[in-house]
Structures are given as structure tokens and as C-alpha cells.
Design a protein around this motif. Sequence first.
Motif, PDB file in Angstrom:
ATOM      1  N   PHE A 238      25.478 -10.632  -0.426  1.00  0.00           N
ATOM      2  CA  PHE A 238      25.160 -10.896   0.977  1.00  0.00           C
ATOM      3  C   PHE A 238      25.959 -10.013   1.930  1.00  0.00           C
ATOM      4  O   PHE A 238      25.427  -9.501   2.915  1.00  0.00           O
ATOM      5  N   TRP A 239      27.235  -9.824   1.658  1.00  0.00           N
ATOM      6  CA  TRP A 239      28.094  -9.131   2.623  1.00  0.00           C
ATOM      7  C   TRP A 239      27.997  -7.613   2.579  1.00  0.00           C
ATOM      8  O   TRP A 239      28.700  -6.920   3.308  1.00  0.00           O
ATOM      9  N   GLY A 240      27.180  -7.054   1.717  1.00  0.00           N
ATOM     10  CA  GLY A 240      26.990  -5.609   1.754  1.00  0.00           C
ATOM     11  C   GLY A 240      27.259  -4.891   0.458  1.00  0.00           C
ATOM     12  O   GLY A 240      27.608  -3.703   0.465  1.00  0.00           O
ATOM     13  N   THR A 241      27.097  -5.576  -0.665  1.00  0.00           N
ATOM     14  CA  THR A 241      27.289  -4.925  -1.957  1.00  0.00           C
ATOM     15  C   THR A 241      25.948  -4.708  -2.651  1.00  0.00           C
ATOM     16  O   THR A 241      24.980  -5.422  -2.391  1.00  0.00           O
ATOM     17  N   ALA A 242      25.938  -3.746  -3.544  1.00  0.00           N
ATOM     18  CA  ALA A 242      24.743  -3.476  -4.340  1.00  0.00           C
ATOM     19  C   ALA A 242      25.195  -2.939  -5.686  1.00  0.00           C
ATOM     20  O   ALA A 242      26.076  -2.077  -5.756  1.00  0.00           O
ATOM     21  N   VAL A 243      24.621  -3.465  -6.765  1.00  0.00           N
ATOM     22  CA  VAL A 243      24.929  -2.961  -8.097  1.00  0.00           C
ATOM     23  C   VAL A 243      23.634  -2.857  -8.887  1.00  0.00           C
ATOM     24  O   VAL A 243      22.808  -3.764  -8.860  1.00  0.00           O
ATOM     25  N   TYR A 244      23.448  -1.714  -9.555  1.00  0.00           N
ATOM     26  CA  TYR A 244      22.220  -1.421 -10.299  1.00  0.00           C
ATOM     27  C   TYR A 244      22.564  -0.971 -11.720  1.00  0.00           C
ATOM     28  O   TYR A 244      23.625  -0.395 -11.961  1.00  0.00           O
ATOM     29  N   TYR A 245      21.623  -1.217 -12.631  1.00  0.00           N
ATOM     30  CA  TYR A 245      21.739  -0.670 -13.974  1.00  0.00           C
ATOM     31  C   TYR A 245      20.370  -0.171 -14.419  1.00  0.00           C
ATOM     32  O   TYR A 245      19.376  -0.902 -14.317  1.00  0.00           O
ATOM     33  N   ALA A 246      20.352   1.061 -14.900  1.00  0.00           N
ATOM     34  CA  ALA A 246      19.117   1.649 -15.440  1.00  0.00           C
ATOM     35  C   ALA A 246      19.284   1.777 -16.949  1.00  0.00           C
ATOM     36  O   ALA A 246      20.107   2.580 -17.409  1.00  0.00           O
ATOM     37  N   PRO A 247      18.562   0.973 -17.743  1.00  0.00           N
ATOM     38  CA  PRO A 247      18.688   1.031 -19.211  1.00  0.00           C
ATOM     39  C   PRO A 247      18.483   2.430 -19.778  1.00  0.00           C
ATOM     40  O   PRO A 247      19.117   2.814 -20.760  1.00  0.00           O
ATOM     41  N   SER A 248      17.576   3.180 -19.179  1.00  0.00           N
ATOM     42  CA  SER A 248      17.383   4.569 -19.591  1.00  0.00           C
ATOM     43  C   SER A 248      17.606   5.442 -18.364  1.00  0.00           C
ATOM     44  O   SER A 248      16.840   5.359 -17.392  1.00  0.00           O
ATOM     45  N   PRO A 249      18.728   6.171 -18.330  1.00  0.00           N
ATOM     46  CA  PRO A 249      19.555   6.610 -19.454  1.00  0.00           C
ATOM     47  C   PRO A 249      20.846   5.823 -19.657  1.00  0.00           C
ATOM     48  O   PRO A 249      21.789   6.353 -20.256  1.00  0.00           O
ATOM     49  N   GLY A 250      20.967   4.599 -19.203  1.00  0.00           N
ATOM     50  CA  GLY A 250      22.193   3.827 -19.372  1.00  0.00           C
ATOM     51  C   GLY A 250      23.189   4.120 -18.277  1.00  0.00           C
ATOM     52  O   GLY A 250      24.336   4.490 -18.532  1.00  0.00           O
ATOM     53  N   VAL A 251      22.756   3.970 -17.014  1.00  0.00           N
ATOM     54  CA  VAL A 251      23.593   4.300 -15.860  1.00  0.00           C
ATOM     55  C   VAL A 251      23.833   3.064 -15.006  1.00  0.00           C
ATOM     56  O   VAL A 251      22.900   2.324 -14.692  1.00  0.00           O
ATOM     57  N   SER A 252      25.075   2.870 -14.632  1.00  0.00           N
ATOM     58  CA  SER A 252      25.447   1.760 -13.758  1.00  0.00           C
ATOM     59  C   SER A 252      26.008   2.330 -12.460  1.00  0.00           C
ATOM     60  O   SER A 252      26.888   3.183 -12.490  1.00  0.00           O
ATOM     61  N   VAL A 253      25.484   1.865 -11.329  1.00  0.00           N
ATOM     62  CA  VAL A 253      25.925   2.351 -10.017  1.00  0.00           C
ATOM     63  C   VAL A 253      26.173   1.156  -9.108  1.00  0.00           C
ATOM     64  O   VAL A 253      25.356   0.233  -9.044  1.00  0.00           O
ATOM     65  N   ALA A 254      27.308   1.158  -8.416  1.00  0.00           N
ATOM     66  CA  ALA A 254      27.623   0.066  -7.480  1.00  0.00           C
ATOM     67  C   ALA A 254      28.201   0.642  -6.200  1.00  0.00           C
ATOM     68  O   ALA A 254      28.800   1.727  -6.201  1.00  0.00           O
TER      69      ALA A 254
END
Length: 283
Positions: A238-254
Amino acid sequence: MAATVYRLWEQDKVELSASIHSLCTPRLNAILSARGYDTKLITVFHLLNHSSGLWNHADDDYIKTVLANPEHRWTREEQVRLAVAKAGPQGKPGAQYLYSDTGYILLGDIIERLTGEPLAHVVRREMRFDRLGMESTWWEVIEPRPSGVNPSARQFMDGIDVTQIDATMDLYGGGGLMMSARDQATFMRSLFENKIFESPRTLREMLQAGPHEGSEIYRGGVAAGAIDGREVFSHLGFWGTAVYYAPSPGVSVAGFTTDRMFRPALVKLVEKVLGASPGVEDS
């Protein structure tokens, strides 16, 4: 929160199909029942994927109330009462996706009743925060701030400084965790790369779409979608965070923005990174 429930599920401590009627605190059950919510039909699975039909207490009116009295110490029961005071059932349990933080407050209550321990302690242990080296992660109010952690970023909402709002306004299941963007990315990657669950089957269960309307966009605690044809899973704070994961190619971004009004821009940036070369480094 959702992953902790699935950890308890793989330990045979809770059934996803179990009715919350006998799982949640009797007082909370009575409050819901008095407003017409049939807790015998609402299951743990419904709470996890937001198909319970529960009204979301954390609506715009709730935020206005919090901002009007930022030092108020909220309780779980107060927040459930707000939800039922606002509205009764929003449809039959298991019929459609309707986001409700109230459901996750009930999950927090259920976790505590199942384990006999404070929610923060259970989540830390079952999510393996210490083993994963998530040194900047702690549960506000309930846990002490780790030594050596950098000062917390100030938070704003449409230009208004909300840093000093009492953390109990979002502490019992819908939020409460403090962590760095790096720790967010570490957790998401660890979850999807089977460093948290004992069996790959648990993650498959967590990501299984339900039979309800809208299940294609939200699974057990994470949103599901695609970027440039690639499957991605994500969660926005809610306060302004975002976290993603893409299984291919196995990338995590926050990422994190200090003012919630800029969260859409952050999401756009994160999705741009994920749409780039498959060889992009973890962020």
C-alpha cells in the motif's frame, strides 16, 4: 502471510478447505456472523485468494480515519468491526475475486490460534528470514528493530508525511513487515525457487487458480500476469512498494517509492526492467 499459511498446510496443521467458523477467534466469528457472513461456508482458501465475499475494511474511509488520528492503537477486532459496520456479504463465498485486507487479518488470527505463537514469530520462522540473510526485515511493534539497519525511509501519501502513523493500523495480517527492497527481492526469489517450502508441490498449490470469477489475476497471495508474453507474479504494498518475479528467466525485482502517488511510475519501471533482456540481473 499467504506463504506462511501454505507452510502450515504442508505440515498438515491446516486444511485449505477448512471452514473458518471453528478456526478464528470466537469473538471475531460472532461479529461476522451477526452481520450475515456465513463463516461455515468461508474457507481458508477463500481468504487466501480474496474470494470470501468479505468487505475490505482498509478502504478510503479507513485511511481518512487513520489520518485523522494517527496515534490511535488499532486492534484486530476494531478492524473487523469496521468491515462489518460498512457492509455485509459481497456475494457467496468462492464466487468472485474481491480484494479484502480483512480476510488477511482473519488469516493472521488463525495462524496465531493454530500455532499458539505471535504472528510475527511464526512468519519469521516459517519464511526462514534469518536463514535467507534478510537482515533488514522485522515486524513493526512486535519485534525489535535489528541492530545496524539503516534508518527507515520517510513515507508520504499525496505529499502528506505519514511516517509517524501508528503501525497497528496495518499490523495483523494485511501488512506490518519492514524490509529493504533487496530483502523483498530475496524473499520473492526464494519463494519461487523452492527455498522456503519443503516440497515443490506446495508452490504449485499456492499458484493454482481457483474456480471463482477473477481467479486468473490473483492466486494465493500474489497477483498473476504477463509482460511481453512472459508469466510474472507480483505483489504491491500500500505505501509504495512493488515486488515481481518472472519464472523465466528467473528474475526478481523490487522497489520502493517514498510517496504512494508515485507507485504507478515505480510499477512501470519494474515492468520495463522485466521486459528487457532475459539476462537482466536481480535488483
